[in-house]
Design a protein around this motif. Sequence first.
Motif, mmCIF file in Angstrom:
data_model
loop_
_atom_site.group_PDB
_atom_site.id
_atom_site.type_symbol
_atom_site.label_atom_id
_atom_site.label_comp_id
_atom_site.label_asym_id
_atom_site.label_seq_id
_atom_site.Cartn_x
_atom_site.Cartn_y
_atom_site.Cartn_z
ATOM 1 N N ALA A 82 0.831 -1.213 0.000
ATOM 2 C CA ALA A 82 0.000 0.000 0.000
ATOM 3 C C ALA A 82 0.862 1.258 0.000
ATOM 4 O O ALA A 82 0.886 2.004 0.977
ATOM 5 C CB ALA A 82 -0.921 0.000 1.212
ATOM 6 N N LEU A 85 -0.905 4.532 0.869
ATOM 7 C CA LEU A 85 -1.252 4.737 2.271
ATOM 8 C C LEU A 85 -0.165 5.533 2.981
ATOM 9 O O LEU A 85 -0.448 6.378 3.836
ATOM 10 C CB LEU A 85 -1.453 3.379 2.950
ATOM 11 C CG LEU A 85 -2.251 3.333 4.250
ATOM 12 C CD1 LEU A 85 -3.654 3.898 4.054
ATOM 13 C CD2 LEU A 85 -2.334 1.902 4.759
ATOM 14 N N LEU A 100 -3.417 -2.194 7.488
ATOM 15 C CA LEU A 100 -3.380 -3.343 6.593
ATOM 16 C C LEU A 100 -3.746 -4.621 7.332
ATOM 17 O O LEU A 100 -4.459 -5.473 6.798
ATOM 18 C CB LEU A 100 -1.980 -3.486 5.982
ATOM 19 C CG LEU A 100 -1.603 -2.463 4.911
ATOM 20 C CD1 LEU A 100 -0.137 -2.594 4.553
ATOM 21 C CD2 LEU A 100 -2.469 -2.628 3.669
ATOM 22 N N SER A 103 -7.479 -4.645 7.926
ATOM 23 C CA SER A 103 -8.209 -4.900 6.681
ATOM 24 C C SER A 103 -8.016 -6.334 6.209
ATOM 25 O O SER A 103 -8.972 -7.008 5.822
ATOM 26 C CB SER A 103 -7.723 -3.932 5.596
ATOM 27 O OG SER A 103 -7.922 -2.592 6.003
ATOM 28 N N LEU A 197 -6.526 2.019 0.778
ATOM 29 C CA LEU A 197 -6.201 0.620 1.014
ATOM 30 C C LEU A 197 -6.216 -0.162 -0.293
ATOM 31 O O LEU A 197 -6.958 0.198 -1.213
ATOM 32 C CB LEU A 197 -7.211 -0.008 1.980
ATOM 33 C CG LEU A 197 -7.135 0.408 3.449
ATOM 34 C CD1 LEU A 197 -8.339 -0.144 4.207
ATOM 35 C CD2 LEU A 197 -5.837 -0.074 4.077
#
Length: 213
Positions: A82, A85, A100, A103, A197
């Motif tokens: 990511a 991010l 992360l 998620s 994300l």
Amino acid sequence: MLGAPSPLRDELVELSKRTLVNHCLQLQPETENLLELAGDPQRLHTAGTATSLRDLARRWKTLDEEIKSLNRQIAELVRAAAPALLELKSVGIELAAQFLFTSGDNADRIRSEAAFAKLCGVAPQPASSGRTAGRHRLSRGGDQAANSSLYIVTIARMRHHQPTRDYVERRSAEGLSKREIIRCLKRYIAREIYTHLPRPADPEATDQLHAAA
């Protein structure tokens, strides 16, 4: 170190952490065989303390190197999974890794940014009473580690991000308390995090997400 003999304690007490560790690594006990000093309590105390401090410093150094190695690997994984991010204000490697992880561990539950906010415990819930109306509070549920990460980002932006500082000043003038302003900011930041994300719909991104988690 508090129980060390005075000369040794005075030598070490004002050193910074890393300087202290490096100094302890260089300590040379009078003898490696402490039994030889059994008849002299003072010398035994000094030699035993020096030996213990040197061995502790060696363990600290080894663990420190392991932590650095793991942190480098985590940073590489986060950047691969990511990169967008990490471009967000006040979102560093550790915080990005937590988002992360949250998620990746709940991919089937995150179908929208509202679901992500709820998972992070920042979805507003009515908190009105007979004397108040239109008030909300944050959900007490969700991933508390992600919630804490959002709080850290919020506080950092309130201190160092001028647009956020302007927002706080404006909402304060409207009568909102600091707690209510933080609630609003956490909800906004959760929305921002969600949009950056990796999308689970992308198989490659999903693999990266779980690898980083």
